[in-house]
Design an enzyme around this catalytic site. Structure first.
Site, PDB file in Angstrom:
ATOM      1  N   TRP A 115      44.756 -25.128  66.745  1.00  0.00           N
ATOM      2  CA  TRP A 115      46.172 -25.414  66.976  1.00  0.00           C
ATOM      3  C   TRP A 115      46.561 -26.656  66.161  1.00  0.00           C
ATOM      4  CZ3 TRP A 115      48.269 -29.841  69.353  1.00  0.00           C
ATOM      5  CH2 TRP A 115      49.666 -29.796  69.505  1.00  0.00           C
ATOM      6  N   ARG A 123      48.383 -22.463  79.785  1.00  0.00           N
ATOM      7  CA  ARG A 123      49.728 -23.055  79.880  1.00  0.00           C
ATOM      8  C   ARG A 123      50.440 -22.545  81.144  1.00  0.00           C
ATOM      9  NH1 ARG A 123      54.934 -23.211  75.811  1.00  0.00           N
ATOM     10  NH2 ARG A 123      54.974 -25.423  75.424  1.00  0.00           N
ATOM     11  N   ASP A 144      65.815 -24.030  71.685  1.00  0.00           N
ATOM     12  CA  ASP A 144      64.405 -23.663  71.914  1.00  0.00           C
ATOM     13  C   ASP A 144      64.151 -23.468  73.413  1.00  0.00           C
ATOM     14  OD1 ASP A 144      61.260 -24.008  71.632  1.00  0.00           O
ATOM     15  OD2 ASP A 144      62.034 -23.892  69.589  1.00  0.00           O
ATOM     16  N   ASP A 145      62.911 -23.539  73.795  1.00  0.00           N
ATOM     17  CA  ASP A 145      62.429 -23.316  75.163  1.00  0.00           C
ATOM     18  C   ASP A 145      63.219 -24.134  76.194  1.00  0.00           C
ATOM     19  OD1 ASP A 145      60.871 -22.654  77.272  1.00  0.00           O
ATOM     20  OD2 ASP A 145      59.001 -23.471  76.478  1.00  0.00           O
ATOM     21  N   LYS A 203      63.793 -16.886  67.733  1.00  0.00           N
ATOM     22  CA  LYS A 203      62.417 -17.355  67.552  1.00  0.00           C
ATOM     23  C   LYS A 203      61.600 -16.691  68.648  1.00  0.00           C
ATOM     24  CE  LYS A 203      59.802 -21.736  67.660  1.00  0.00           C
ATOM     25  NZ  LYS A 203      59.984 -23.194  67.872  1.00  0.00           N
ATOM     26  N   TRP A 204      60.702 -15.798  68.240  1.00  0.00           N
ATOM     27  CA  TRP A 204      59.886 -15.011  69.194  1.00  0.00           C
ATOM     28  C   TRP A 204      58.519 -15.683  69.287  1.00  0.00           C
ATOM     29  CZ3 TRP A 204      60.690  -9.507  70.780  1.00  0.00           C
ATOM     30  CH2 TRP A 204      59.589  -8.967  71.442  1.00  0.00           C
ATOM     31  N   ASP A 205      58.291 -16.327  70.412  1.00  0.00           N
ATOM     32  CA  ASP A 205      57.084 -17.149  70.556  1.00  0.00           C
ATOM     33  C   ASP A 205      56.016 -16.412  71.369  1.00  0.00           C
ATOM     34  OD1 ASP A 205      55.456 -19.366  70.372  1.00  0.00           O
ATOM     35  OD2 ASP A 205      56.976 -20.778  71.078  1.00  0.00           O
ATOM     36  N   MET A 206      54.800 -16.893  71.301  1.00  0.00           N
ATOM     37  CA  MET A 206      53.685 -16.320  72.069  1.00  0.00           C
ATOM     38  C   MET A 206      52.675 -17.446  72.234  1.00  0.00           C
ATOM     39  SD  MET A 206      50.502 -14.357  71.191  1.00  0.00           S
ATOM     40  CE  MET A 206      49.662 -13.072  72.054  1.00  0.00           C
ATOM     41  N   ASN A 207      52.618 -18.018  73.438  1.00  0.00           N
ATOM     42  CA  ASN A 207      51.911 -19.288  73.574  1.00  0.00           C
ATOM     43  C   ASN A 207      50.560 -19.241  74.264  1.00  0.00           C
ATOM     44  OD1 ASN A 207      53.344 -21.296  72.155  1.00  0.00           O
ATOM     45  ND2 ASN A 207      55.009 -21.103  73.617  1.00  0.00           N
ATOM     46  N   ASP A 227      52.715 -26.010  64.727  1.00  0.00           N
ATOM     47  CA  ASP A 227      53.377 -27.020  65.548  1.00  0.00           C
ATOM     48  C   ASP A 227      53.171 -28.410  64.975  1.00  0.00           C
ATOM     49  OD1 ASP A 227      54.586 -25.411  67.350  1.00  0.00           O
ATOM     50  OD2 ASP A 227      53.053 -25.581  68.905  1.00  0.00           O
TER      51      ASP A 227
HETATM   52  C1  GLA Z   1      55.412 -23.332  70.947  1.00  0.00           C
HETATM   53  C2  GLA Z   1      56.173 -23.358  69.648  1.00  0.00           C
HETATM   54  C3  GLA Z   1      57.060 -24.577  69.601  1.00  0.00           C
HETATM   55  C4  GLA Z   1      58.010 -24.558  70.753  1.00  0.00           C
HETATM   56  C5  GLA Z   1      57.237 -24.475  72.061  1.00  0.00           C
HETATM   57  C6  GLA Z   1      58.168 -24.264  73.235  1.00  0.00           C
HETATM   58  O1  GLA Z   1      54.476 -24.341  71.011  1.00  0.00           O
HETATM   59  O2  GLA Z   1      55.299 -23.313  68.567  1.00  0.00           O
HETATM   60  O3  GLA Z   1      57.758 -24.636  68.376  1.00  0.00           O
HETATM   61  O4  GLA Z   1      58.893 -23.477  70.628  1.00  0.00           O
HETATM   62  O5  GLA Z   1      56.317 -23.395  72.040  1.00  0.00           O
HETATM   63  O6  GLA Z   1      57.489 -24.152  74.427  1.00  0.00           O
END
Ligand code: GLA
Length: 729
Positions: free
Chosen positions: A199, A443, A366-367, A476-480, A548
Site C-alpha cells: 500500500w 477496515r 469522496d468518502d 470514483k469506484w473504490d475497493m478498500n 494513496d
Molecule cells: C481509499 C482511496 C482514497 C480515499 C479513501 C476513502 O483509500 O484510495 O483515495 O478515497 O479510500 O476512504
C-alpha cells in the site's frame, strides 16, 4: 500483420510488423509445439527448432520414453499429469477423481478481427486492424475441447492469447487450472522484471536474474493487489531503455493471477500467465464452456522503452473505451485529503468556489457523504445521502457546483459492506463468509458476495439511483480490502471453487452496465490507492487512481513502474498538500504539479487553506495542463533517467507521434553539490528536423539534441523540478 498455415509442414506463422510467432504440429499425436517467438523472420519451415530428432524416444516411433519427450518439448499449452513436469497450463479433475489429460491438434480457423470474450474485458480491433487464429485441440478420452486463440495486430507488435475450454463429454468435469498463455523458450541469460510493492508503494520495478525453479508474481487476494502485478518481462542482460530484447506479458484481468517463469532442467524457460489456480475449481457441465481471460504478449528488440510504447499504443487504441478515451479529462479537485470525513455542503462549496476561480473544472466528493459514515468504521452499503452533512440533498449541492461552472463527481465503494451498517443488519448472508466461521474484517468491512444476482442488483440499483438523482459526471469506484473467507451461500458445495472468478465477473458486469447506462460518465477505478490498477479495469475506466501516496517524490517510482506498461493518460495523479499526509515530506508546489502532470492531473487539498503563494500557482498549472495534456496523452513515452536507480534525477519525455514537439520533465530528487550541470540526451526526435528548446536561444537539429544532448543546470536544493519544451521550427 498476417497469419498463415503451411499445410505440408503443419506450421502456423503469425506476423506483426516486427515480430514473428511460429507454432508446429508434431508426431502422430498432433502435439502443439512452440517453435519461435521474437524478431520478425522470413521462413516458416523451422520445425527442426523443436529438436524432435534430438529426443531418441518420440512417442509415435518409440513409446518407451514419452515422459522424456513431453518434459522437454517446447509446447504451446502444457497439460497436467502425463509427463511434462514443468508448470502446466491446464489441469482438470474428472468425476472419477483423475487429473491427467493430453491435447492434440484437431483443426483451426483464421479470420480477420477479433472475438469478444463474453463477460470479460479484452482488447479489440477491426478486420483491418488485426487477425485471429483459433487452434482447436482435443483430449479424445475426456472429449474436452481446448481452443487456443491468438490475435496479431497491425499497428503494434502485440500478440494476444486466450483459451476457451468446452466440455463435449457426457458428464461434468472440473477445471482446476487454466492459464491464458504459456510460452517455452531457451534461456538466453534472461533477467526478469516484475512490479512489486505494498500500500502506498505500488509497482516498484524489480529486476533480477532468472534462476532455476519457479519465480515471478501472483495474487491470492481476489484482486491484482498492491503487492504484485499481473505482468512480467523477460529481458536479455544487455537490455535497457533503448536496446536489447524484451518479452512483456500482461494479463487483462482483475483477480487472482499467476505470472511466472520456470527455468527447468535443460535451462529451458517456461512462462505462464493466467488465473491463479489457488482455490480455483470450475465445474464444467457437459456441453458448457469456460472462457479464460486474455494475455498480452509484446516483443521488442528496442529495449524496455520499445515494449512500453507498444503497450501504450495497444491500450490507448485497442483497450480504452468511452467518451474520454481520446479526450482531455476535467481537472478535478478531490476533498479526501482536504477534509477526510469532516465536511458538509458549505465546506464543499467553499472549496468549489475557490477552485472554480482558479480554473479547476470538477469537484469530487469522496468518502463520507452517505448513511452515518463519519469515519471508516461504518455505513458501507447504505448508499443514502446523509442530509445532516448535505442539507438540501445531493441535487442542491451538484446544482450549486454546476452553477460555478464545474462538473461534479462522487465516490462509491460498491463492493463492500460495513459490519455496522443497515445493509449488513438486513442481509448478513450477503457478505462473503464461510458458514459457521466468523469472517475476518479488514477496515471493519466485509466483501459483498458478488457471485449472487440479488447482491449485484442491489449494488447496481443503489449506485445508479444516486447517479440518476443529480448531474453527476464522474465516479470514483473504490475497493478498500482484499477478499478472504471465501464462501457463498448462493452456490452449491461443488461450485465454491468458482467464487474468486465469479466475483471478478460480477465487478465487470456491474461496471459494464454502469458505463452503458451512463455513457458520458467518467469512471475512475481505485483500490486502497492502486491495488486494482490493471488492464482489466482499464477496459471500463480510462483512468485509475495510482496510489494513496500523493507525495511527489514517492510518486516518481510508483509512476515509473506504472508507466512501464500503462499510458500516462490512465494514471490518476493529484497535487496534494504539504507536509505530505503519507510521508510527511515537504516538496515545492511546482514540483508536485510537474509530477501530477504525468497523469490525469488534479488536486487533493483544501484550496482555501493552502499557502497563498501555492494557490497563486494554480492558474499557471491549469494553463500548463491544457498546453501539454494532448501531447502527454497521445505521445510516445521515453524514460531518460530513473531516480530509483541513480538516487538523484528522475526524467521522462513525451514525443508527439509526428515528432514535431516534445516535453521533458526533470525532477532533481537530491542536489549534487559537485556538479553544476549535466548533459541530458533527448530521445525519439527526428534527427534531421530542427527544433527550438524553450528558454534557450537558437535552433538545434534532432541529432544534436539526441546525440550530443542539452545542458541541464542543477538547481540548488532538493526536489526541484522543471519542464523542457522542444518544438520543431
Ligand atoms: C481509499 C482511496 C482514497 C480515499 C479513501 C476513502 O483509500 O484510495 O483515495 O478515497 O479510500 O476512504
Amino acid at each position: 500483420m498476417d497469419i498463415k498455415f503451411y499445410e505440408q509442414e503443419k506450421v502456423f506463422k503469425l506476423d506483426t510488423n516486427n515480430t514473428s510467432y511460429l507454432i508446429g504440429i508434431v508426431d502422430d499425436e498432433n502435439y502443439i509445439g512452440h517453435i519461435y517467438y521474437g524478431k520478425k523472420i522470413d521462413d516458416y519451415d523451422l520445425k527442426y527448432l523443436l529438436r524432435i530428432k534430438e529426443y531418441p524416444f518420440v512417442p509415435s516411433t518409440h513409446n518407451r520414453e514419452k515422459v522424456a519427450f513431453l518434459d522437454s518439448l517446447p509446447t504451446e499449452f502444457s497439460t497436467h499429469g502425463i509427463g511434462d513436469y514443468r508448470d502446466d497450463a491446464i489441469a482438470i479433475e474428472t468425476l472419477g477423481g483423475h487429473t491427467a489429460m493430453q491435447l492434440g491438434y484437431v483443426s483451426h480457423n483464421i479470420y480477420g478481427g477479433k472475438p469478444v470474450l463474453e463477460g470479460l474485458p479484452s482488447t479489440f480491433g477491426t478486420e483491418e486492424e488485426c487477425i485471429t487464429l483459433e487452434v482447436l485441440c482435443k483430449d479424445k478420452i475426456l472429449n474436452l475441447n481446448v481452443t487456443l486463440i491468438y490475435t496479431a495486430f497491425k499497428d503494434v507488435d502485440v500478440i494476444t492469447r486466450s483459451v476457451r475450454v468446452t466440455n463435449e463429454g457426457s458428464e461434468a468435469i472440473y477445471l482446476t487450472k487454466i492459464i491464458s498463455a504459456c510460452l517455452d523458450m531457451d534461456n538466453n541469460d534472461y533477467d526478469l522484471i516484475t512490479l512489486n510493492g505494498a500500500w502506498a508503494r505500488e509497482r516498484h520495478i524489480q529486476r533480477r536474474p532468472v534462476g532455476f525453479g519457479i519465480q515471478g508474481a501472483s495474487s491470492m487476494r481476489g484482486e491484482s493487489g498492491h503487492q504484485n502485478h499481473p505482468f512480467l518481462a523477460l529481458l536479455t542482460k544487455n537490455a535497457d531503455q533503448d536496446k536489447g530484447e524484451v518479452y512483456g506479458f500482461n494479463f487483462i484481468y482483475s483477480g487472482n493471477f499467476v505470472a511466472t517463469v520456470e527455468m527447468a532442467q535443460y535451462e529451458n524457460i517456461r512462462t505462464v500467465i493466467g488465473i491463479n489456480p489457488y482455490d480455483f475449481k470450475w465445474k464444467l457441465e457437459a456441453g458448457t464452456s469456460f472462457q479464460a481471460p486474455e494475455a498480452v504478449l509484446v516483443y521488442s528488440d528496442e529495449g524496455i522503452g520499445g515494449m512500453t510504447r507498444n503497450f501504450h499504443d495497444l491500450y490507448r487504441k485497442h483497450l480504452l473505451r468511452g467518451e474520454y478515451k481520446n479526450k482531455r479529462r476535467p481537472i478535478l479537485i478531490n476533498n479526501w485529503e482536504a477534509t477526510y470525513f469532516d465536511f458538509n455542503t458549505d465546506k464543499l462549496l467553499g472549496i468549489a468556489k475557490e477552485a472554480a476561480s482558479l480554473g479547476i473544472e470538477m469537484l469530487v466528493m469522496d468518502d463520507g457523504w452517505f448513511g452515518t459514515r463519519n469515519d471508516d468504521n461504518c455505513a458501507l452499503g447504505d448508499w443514502v445521502v446523509n442530509e445532516d452533512k448535505l442539507p438540501g440533498g445531493l441535487k442542491y449541492l451538484v446544482d450549486e457546483v454546476n452553477r460555478l461552472g464545474m462538473k461534479f463527481g462522487i465516490w462509491f465503494e460498491p463492493e463492500m459492506v460495513s459490519l455496522n451498517s443497515d445493509l449488513y443488519r438486513a442481509h448478513p448472508d450477503w457478505a462473503m463468509a464461510v458458514p459457521g466461521r466468523t469472517a475476518s474484517l479488514s477496515r471493519n468491512q466485509y466483501v459483498l458476495d458478488l457471485t449472487r444476482k440479488d447482491v449485484i442488483e442491489y449494488i447496481y440499483e443503489s449506485v445508479s439511483a444516486i447517479l440518476r438523482s443529480a448531474n453527476i459526471e464522474y465516479v470514483k469506484w473504490d475497493m478498500n480490502r482484499a477478499l478472504s473467507d471465501i464462501g457463498s451461500v448462493g452456490l452449491p458445495a461443488d461450485r465454491q471453487g468458482e467464487i474468486y472468478h465469479r466475483y471478478v465477473l460480477g465487478v465487470y458486469e456491474l461496471q459494464d452496465r454502469l458505463t452503458k447506462e451512463f455513457p458520458h460518465l467518467l469512471l475512475e477505478n481505485c483500490s486502497g490507492g492502486g491495488a486494482r490498477f490493471d488492464p482489466g479495469m482499464l477496459y471500463y475506466s480510462p483512468q485509475i487512481w495510482c496510489s494513496d501516496d500523493t507525495d511527489a517524490i514517492e510518486r516518481l517510482e510508483i509512476q515509473e513502474g506504472t508507466a512501464m506498461i500503462y499510458p500516462l493518460s490512465t494514471m490518476g495523479a493529484h497535487v496534494s498538500d504539504c507536509p505530505n499526509h503519507a510521508v510527511g515530506r515537504v516538496t515545492p508546489f511546482k514540483t508536485r504539479g510537474y509530477v501530477a502532470l504525468a497523469g490525469t492531473f488534479g488536486y487533493e487539498l483544501d484550496v482555501t487553506k493552502i499557502p497563498a503563494e501555492d494557490r497563486a500557482m494554480i492558474p499557471e498549472q491549469v494553463k500548463m495542463y491544457h498546453k501539454y495534456n494532448d501531447l502527454i496523452r497521445t505521445g510516445d513515452y521515453y524514460r531518460l533517467a530513473s531516480s530509483a536507480q541513480n538516487h538523484r534525477l528522475d526524467c521522462w519525455q513525451i514525443v508527439s507521434k509526428d515528432k514535431t514537439e516534445s516535453l521533458i520533465t526533470c525532477i532533481q530528487v537530491l542536489h549534487n553539490v559537485n556538479c553544476k550541470s549535466r548533459k541530458l540526451r533527448v530521445k525519439g526526435l527526428e534527427p534531421t528536423k530542427r527544433y527550438t528548446v524553450e528558454g534557450t536561444d537558437g535552433t538545434f537539429s534532432g541529432s544534436t539534441l539526441m546525440y550530443s544532448g542539452i545542458l541541464l543546470e542543477n538547481p540548488w536544493g532538493d526536489f526541484k523540478g522543471r519542464l523542457i519544451y522542444i518544438r520543431e521550427c
